[in-house]
Design a protein around this motif. Structure first.
Motif, PDB file in Angstrom:
ATOM      1  N   ASN A   1       2.481   9.451  -6.080  1.00 41.41           N
ATOM      2  CA  ASN A   1       2.232   8.865  -7.132  1.00 41.41           C
ATOM      3  C   ASN A   1       3.796   8.350  -7.831  1.00 41.41           C
ATOM      4  N   GLN A   2       4.684   9.078  -7.285  1.00 44.41           N
ATOM      5  CA  GLN A   2       6.236   8.587  -7.721  1.00 44.41           C
ATOM      6  C   GLN A   2       6.657   7.545  -6.860  1.00 44.41           C
ATOM      7  N   LEU A   3       6.081   7.597  -5.578  1.00 45.15           N
ATOM      8  CA  LEU A   3       6.415   6.198  -4.507  1.00 45.15           C
ATOM      9  C   LEU A   3       5.574   5.230  -5.362  1.00 45.15           C
ATOM     10  N   GLU A   4       4.416   5.157  -5.622  1.00 44.88           N
ATOM     11  CA  GLU A   4       3.549   4.041  -6.266  1.00 44.88           C
ATOM     12  C   GLU A   4       4.283   3.600  -7.423  1.00 44.88           C
ATOM     13  N   THR A   5       4.601   4.471  -8.323  1.00 47.50           N
ATOM     14  CA  THR A   5       5.243   4.119  -9.604  1.00 47.50           C
ATOM     15  C   THR A   5       6.940   3.332  -9.258  1.00 47.50           C
ATOM     16  N   ALA A   6       7.592   4.016  -8.391  1.00 48.62           N
ATOM     17  CA  ALA A   6       8.879   3.301  -8.017  1.00 48.62           C
ATOM     18  C   ALA A   6       8.560   1.660  -7.523  1.00 48.62           C
ATOM     19  N   THR A   7       7.426   1.705  -6.772  1.00 48.16           N
ATOM     20  CA  THR A   7       7.265   0.379  -5.896  1.00 48.16           C
ATOM     21  C   THR A   7       6.561  -0.512  -6.812  1.00 48.16           C
TER      22      THR A   7
ATOM     23  N   TYR B   1       8.135   6.313   5.345  1.00 46.38           N
ATOM     24  CA  TYR B   1       7.131   7.471   5.429  1.00 46.38           C
ATOM     25  C   TYR B   1       7.943   8.851   5.335  1.00 46.38           C
ATOM     26  N   GLY B   2       7.212   9.642   4.706  1.00 46.73           N
ATOM     27  CA  GLY B   2       7.647  11.072   4.435  1.00 46.73           C
ATOM     28  C   GLY B   2       8.710  11.372   3.530  1.00 46.73           C
ATOM     29  N   LYS B   3       8.864  10.296   2.455  1.00 46.35           N
ATOM     30  CA  LYS B   3      10.089  10.514   1.533  1.00 46.35           C
ATOM     31  C   LYS B   3       9.720   9.558   0.346  1.00 46.35           C
ATOM     32  N   VAL B   4      10.125   9.822  -0.820  1.00 47.05           N
ATOM     33  CA  VAL B   4       9.792   8.847  -1.982  1.00 47.05           C
ATOM     34  C   VAL B   4      11.198   8.194  -2.099  1.00 47.05           C
ATOM     35  N   LEU B   5      11.124   6.968  -2.051  1.00 46.45           N
ATOM     36  CA  LEU B   5      12.149   5.874  -1.975  1.00 46.45           C
ATOM     37  C   LEU B   5      12.528   5.601  -3.568  1.00 46.45           C
ATOM     38  N   LYS B   6      13.628   5.443  -3.750  1.00 45.55           N
ATOM     39  CA  LYS B   6      14.193   4.791  -5.081  1.00 45.55           C
ATOM     40  C   LYS B   6      13.708   3.396  -5.221  1.00 45.55           C
ATOM     41  N   VAL B   7      13.797   2.845  -6.629  1.00 40.75           N
ATOM     42  CA  VAL B   7      13.535   1.464  -6.927  1.00 40.75           C
ATOM     43  C   VAL B   7      14.365   0.616  -6.103  1.00 40.75           C
ATOM     44  N   ASP B   8      15.678   0.968  -6.247  1.00 39.22           N
ATOM     45  CA  ASP B   8      16.536  -0.243  -5.649  1.00 39.22           C
ATOM     46  C   ASP B   8      16.326  -0.261  -3.881  1.00 39.22           C
ATOM     47  N   GLU B   9      15.955   0.799  -3.351  1.00 41.07           N
ATOM     48  CA  GLU B   9      15.614   0.650  -2.074  1.00 41.07           C
ATOM     49  C   GLU B   9      14.384  -0.091  -1.725  1.00 41.07           C
ATOM     50  N   ILE B  10      13.363  -0.048  -2.595  1.00 40.46           N
ATOM     51  CA  ILE B  10      12.277  -0.780  -2.342  1.00 40.46           C
ATOM     52  C   ILE B  10      12.318  -2.206  -2.675  1.00 40.46           C
ATOM     53  N   VAL B  11      13.152  -2.623  -3.504  1.00 42.83           N
ATOM     54  CA  VAL B  11      13.634  -3.981  -3.868  1.00 42.83           C
ATOM     55  C   VAL B  11      14.194  -4.572  -2.515  1.00 42.83           C
ATOM     56  N   GLU B  12      15.224  -3.932  -1.870  1.00 44.59           N
ATOM     57  CA  GLU B  12      15.786  -4.247  -0.631  1.00 44.59           C
ATOM     58  C   GLU B  12      14.851  -4.457   0.200  1.00 44.59           C
TER      59      GLU B  12
ATOM     60  N   THR C   1       3.189  11.754   4.760  1.00 49.06           N
ATOM     61  CA  THR C   1       3.215  10.960   3.703  1.00 49.06           C
ATOM     62  C   THR C   1       4.119  11.877   2.575  1.00 49.06           C
ATOM     63  N   PRO C   2       4.266  10.857   1.533  1.00 53.95           N
ATOM     64  CA  PRO C   2       3.902   9.382   1.300  1.00 53.95           C
ATOM     65  C   PRO C   2       4.540   8.255   2.241  1.00 53.95           C
ATOM     66  N   ALA C   3       3.816   7.166   2.266  1.00 55.68           N
ATOM     67  CA  ALA C   3       4.266   6.253   3.271  1.00 55.68           C
ATOM     68  C   ALA C   3       3.988   4.872   2.303  1.00 55.68           C
ATOM     69  N   LEU C   4       4.806   4.058   2.601  1.00 56.56           N
ATOM     70  CA  LEU C   4       4.715   2.544   1.977  1.00 56.56           C
ATOM     71  C   LEU C   4       4.506   1.634   3.188  1.00 56.56           C
ATOM     72  N   VAL C   5       3.642   0.719   2.895  1.00 56.13           N
ATOM     73  CA  VAL C   5       3.272  -0.337   3.719  1.00 56.13           C
ATOM     74  C   VAL C   5       3.185  -1.703   3.013  1.00 56.13           C
TER      75      VAL C   5
ATOM     76  N   LYS D   1       0.894  -1.130  -0.163  1.00 59.83           N
ATOM     77  CA  LYS D   1       0.042  -0.051  -0.049  1.00 59.83           C
ATOM     78  C   LYS D   1       0.840   1.426  -0.021  1.00 59.83           C
ATOM     79  N   VAL D   2       0.310   2.204  -0.893  1.00 61.58           N
ATOM     80  CA  VAL D   2       0.953   3.611  -0.504  1.00 61.58           C
ATOM     81  C   VAL D   2      -0.037   4.544   0.070  1.00 61.58           C
ATOM     82  N   LEU D   3       0.386   5.086   0.972  1.00 59.59           N
ATOM     83  CA  LEU D   3      -0.504   6.085   1.878  1.00 59.59           C
ATOM     84  C   LEU D   3      -0.092   7.400   1.594  1.00 59.59           C
ATOM     85  N   GLY D   4      -1.129   8.145   1.170  1.00 53.76           N
ATOM     86  CA  GLY D   4      -1.017   9.483   0.829  1.00 53.76           C
ATOM     87  C   GLY D   4      -2.161  10.175  -0.135  1.00 53.76           C
TER      88      GLY D   4
END
Length: 120
Positions: A49-55, A97-108, A85-89, A39-42
């Motif tokens: 939307n950037q966090l959702e795309t990267a996720t 929460y509070g930042k847009v993660l990069k794709v590689d960070e989300i993968v990890e 927000t944004p937050a990733l669950v 889930k993306v919270l925001g």
């Protein structure tokens, strides 16, 4: 008006913006635990939307289901204890929460939360 002491009923239920009565908060708490997944919270702003795309891209890299629930209801966001927000669950756990993660960070993060770390 006393500065200290017991809050009246109106003060207890009006502490956030939007529809945050006891019933909506209870429902949000149930939904939080019943619906595992990503889930993306925001509010739906550009950062959300950037966090959702990267996720979505991170999920694709790992060959996982790319369905993401974008939660915009404030009472549902508050049920996670998120105030920035944004937050990733992931699977019911707030991982950022509070930042847009990069794709590689989300993968990890996905590997760690879902137990996919490469141990040889």
């Amino acid at each position: 008006m006393a500065l200290f002491g017991k809050k009246n009923k109106e003060e207890e239920t009006s502490s956030c913006t939007g529809k945050c009565d006891n019933n909506s908060i209870e429902n949000a708490e149930k939904e939080k635990t019943e619906n595992a997944g990503v889930k993306v919270l925001g509010s739906g702003c550009s950062k959300c939307n950037q966090l959702e795309t990267a996720t979505k891209e991170a999920l694709q890299r790992l060959g996982m289901d790319t369905t993401i629930d974008h939660v915009t209801d404030f009472s549902k966001i508050a049920a996670y204890g998120v105030m920035t927000t944004p937050a990733l669950v992931i699977d019911g756990k707030v991982v950022s929460y509070g930042k847009v993660l990069k794709v590689d960070e989300i993968v990890e993060i996905l590997k760690e939360v879902r137990g996919l770390n490469d141990e040889k």
